[in-house]
Write an enzyme that holds these catalytic residues in place. Structure first.
Site, PDB file in Angstrom:
ATOM      1  N   HIS A  55       0.857  -1.177   0.000  1.00 10.13           N
ATOM      2  CA  HIS A  55       0.000   0.000   0.000  1.00 10.13           C
ATOM      3  C   HIS A  55       0.901   1.237   0.000  1.00 10.13           C
ATOM      4  O   HIS A  55       2.053   1.192   0.455  1.00 10.13           O
ATOM      5  CB  HIS A  55      -0.893   0.028   1.233  1.00 10.13           C
ATOM      6  CG  HIS A  55      -1.972  -1.008   1.206  1.00 10.13           C
ATOM      7  ND1 HIS A  55      -3.044  -0.963   2.066  1.00 10.13           N
ATOM      8  CD2 HIS A  55      -2.145  -2.117   0.444  1.00 10.13           C
ATOM      9  CE1 HIS A  55      -3.845  -2.001   1.822  1.00 10.13           C
ATOM     10  NE2 HIS A  55      -3.310  -2.711   0.843  1.00 10.13           N
ATOM     11  N   GLU A  57       1.026   3.879   1.830  1.00  5.31           N
ATOM     12  CA  GLU A  57       1.542   4.275   3.141  1.00  5.31           C
ATOM     13  C   GLU A  57       2.714   3.403   3.572  1.00  5.31           C
ATOM     14  O   GLU A  57       3.725   3.903   4.071  1.00  5.31           O
ATOM     15  CB  GLU A  57       0.436   4.172   4.212  1.00  5.31           C
ATOM     16  CG  GLU A  57      -0.801   4.973   3.918  1.00  5.31           C
ATOM     17  CD  GLU A  57      -1.899   4.178   3.207  1.00  5.31           C
ATOM     18  OE1 GLU A  57      -3.079   4.378   3.545  1.00  5.31           O
ATOM     19  OE2 GLU A  57      -1.574   3.370   2.317  1.00  5.31           O
ATOM     20  N   CYS A  85      -6.057   1.902   5.961  1.00  7.41           N
ATOM     21  CA  CYS A  85      -6.670   0.670   6.459  1.00  7.41           C
ATOM     22  C   CYS A  85      -5.999   0.277   7.785  1.00  7.41           C
ATOM     23  O   CYS A  85      -5.045   0.908   8.235  1.00  7.41           O
ATOM     24  CB  CYS A  85      -6.503  -0.449   5.431  1.00  7.41           C
ATOM     25  SG  CYS A  85      -4.785  -0.999   5.226  1.00  7.41           S
ATOM     26  N   CYS A  88      -2.167  -0.380   7.506  1.00  6.81           N
ATOM     27  CA  CYS A  88      -1.362   0.831   7.375  1.00  6.81           C
ATOM     28  C   CYS A  88      -1.358   1.646   8.668  1.00  6.81           C
ATOM     29  O   CYS A  88      -0.338   2.209   9.052  1.00  6.81           O
ATOM     30  CB  CYS A  88      -1.853   1.655   6.199  1.00  6.81           C
ATOM     31  SG  CYS A  88      -1.564   0.813   4.623  1.00  6.81           S
TER      32      CYS A  88
END
Length: 153
Positions: A55, A57, A85, A88
């Site tokens: 992801h 992040e 999420c 993260c």
């Protein structure tokens, strides 16, 4: 922490747009130091890297860790186009990120206040200051455009 959040979100949006062009869900992130200088930037790449943890992040925090030669990102500002999420947010908490700024809320998976609120869970050993809604319309519009294209509408 002096940072131009509008500008930083613009940089995160550029990353998200790059992800869109690559066929990834368009989420972009930048990580800035306490003065607002960008030290890392990334966009979602789970499909390209065959990595469910890739992801925006996570990738930005990995880059920042390499930059600082430290897994602790104290005083860091994480700017993301979409509410992070649980994975993260967990990584940001472990990294001791000081502040999170995001554009659009994610009611289905957001862990910074929408579905969950890990940023301020008193059972955890670190809290993250959270600000949402920076360039929200642009962040949401990019995500909606991506899914319209993906669904063929």
């Amino acid at each position: 922490m002096s940072a131009d959040l509008y500008h930083l979100m613009g940089e995160a949006l550029k990353e998200a747009e790059q992800g869109f062009q690559e066929g990834e869900v368009p989420v972009g992130a930048v990580l800035a130091d306490s003065e607002g200088c960008i030290v890392a930037r990334a966009h979602n790449r789970p499909m390209a890297l065959n990595d469910p943890t890739a992801h925006a992040e996570i990738l930005a925090m990995r880059m920042a860790g390499s930059y600082y030669q430290n897994y602790r990102l104290n005083q860091a500002l994480l700017v993301v186009t979409l509410e992070p999420c649980a994975m993260c947010m967990g990584a940001a908490i472990h990294a001791r990120v000081a502040r999170l700024v995001f554009g659009a809320r994610d009611p289905k998976a957001g862990a910074a206040g929408s579905l969950l609120n890990l940023a301020h869970d008193s059972r955890l050993n670190h809290a993250i200051e959270v600000e949402s809604g920076i360039r929200e319309q642009e962040c949401r519009a990019l995500m909606q455009a991506f899914f319209r294209v993906r669904r063929g509408k």
